[in-house]
Write a protein that holds these residues in place. Structure first.
Motif: not given
Ligand code: NDP
Length: 244
Positions: A75-91
């Motif tokens: 698709x051509x060069x990435x113009x944006x990345x949304x770095x969203x992956x995450x986990x929340x392990x409260x403790x």
């Protein structure tokens, strides 16, 4: 009349919640997408056009680099990345299995750095691009039973500001998104049932209405869709009734 082709956007953690809502939003605006998460099926089931969905763990640096390279060939060069992956392990810090700290640090911080690594050099070469890092209001202040999670999100907010300062001379924008409570699968991975119930009670105290994933996707879209010369550095958003 020719319509300009929209550039590629990469979204991590696109199999649920905020990432999935952001994928729908940018696809609706005509962008080709690279969607990354460990679960492939929910990303494929979106049925979005011009979209490459790959089962990639963000902690796997080589797989992240390969995935972005594959999408850029398509698709051509990435113009944006949304770095969203995450986990929340409260403790409770005196009780929590330290393996849970490691998981959060690996995914929320090292995984996010892998996303930056995959796109930053190309963006600097092109003097164009946007890196959106999803931190949290827990990247600005403390909450009960959040010690390790808050540590990861302060890290995201801090490294994002440093990154912004380093990339701004190259015309690359860095945007930090800091939501309060959002209705997603995030809490479901916390293993302490008492803490989960307490969190649900806290949400009920604010009327049971917290942000939706679409609310946060809208904020990400707003920041990205500014002219390239305008950098929305930081967006802190929470339900109106969220006091803390
Ligand atoms: P969800 O649990 O709904 O989504 C998390 C996403 O991250 C999923 O797509 C999951 O996919 C992906 N993910 C988790 N671990 C990995 C991994 N190792 N590799 C690749 N992908 C991974 O939660 P949200 O949408 O709420 O969370 C998104 C971001 O928003 C997180 O960074 C979170 O900290 C942040 N945030 C959320 C808030 C909330 O109240 N919900 C508030 C503030 C910030 P899969 O399991 O398929 O890999």
């Amino acid at each position: 009349m020719s319509i300009a082709k929209k550039p590629l956007i990469v979204i991590t953690g696109a199999s649920s919640g905020i990432g999935l809502a952001t994928a729908r939003l940018f696809s609706g605006l005509g962008h080709p997408l690279l969607l990354l998460a460990r679960r492939l099926a929910p990303m494929e089931q979106l049925g979005l056009p011009n979209t490459l969905a790959l089962a990639v763990d963000v902690t796997d640096r080589a797989a992240m680099l390969d995935a972005v390279a594959q999408a850029e060939r398509q698709y051509g060069p990435a113009d944006a990345i949304v770095n969203n992956a995450g986990v929340m392990l409260l403790g409770d810090i005196t009780q929590q299995d330290p393996d849970e700290w490691d998981r959060m640090l690996d995914i929320n911080v090292r995984g996010l750095l892998n996303g930056i690594l995959a796109v930053a050099k190309g963006m600097v070469q092109r003097q164009h691009g946007t890196i959106v890092n999803v931190s949290s209001i827990a990247g600005r202040k403390a909450f009960p039973n959040h010690v390790a999670y808050v540590g990861t999100k302060f890290a995201v907010t801090g490294l994002s500001e440093n990154l912004r300062e380093e990339l701004s001379p190259h015309g690359v924008r860095v945007v930090t998104i800091e939501p309060g409570a959002v209705e997603t699968e995030l809490l479901g991975h916390t293993t302490d049932e008492g803490i989960k119930q307490g969190y649900q009670a806290w949400k009920q105290d604010m009327g049971g209405v917290v942000l939706s994933a679409d609310d946060v996707a809208g904020a990400i879209g707003y920041a990205y869709n500014q002219p390239q010369g305008v950098c929305i550095r930081e967006i802190v958003l929470a339900a109106t009734r969220q006091q803390a």
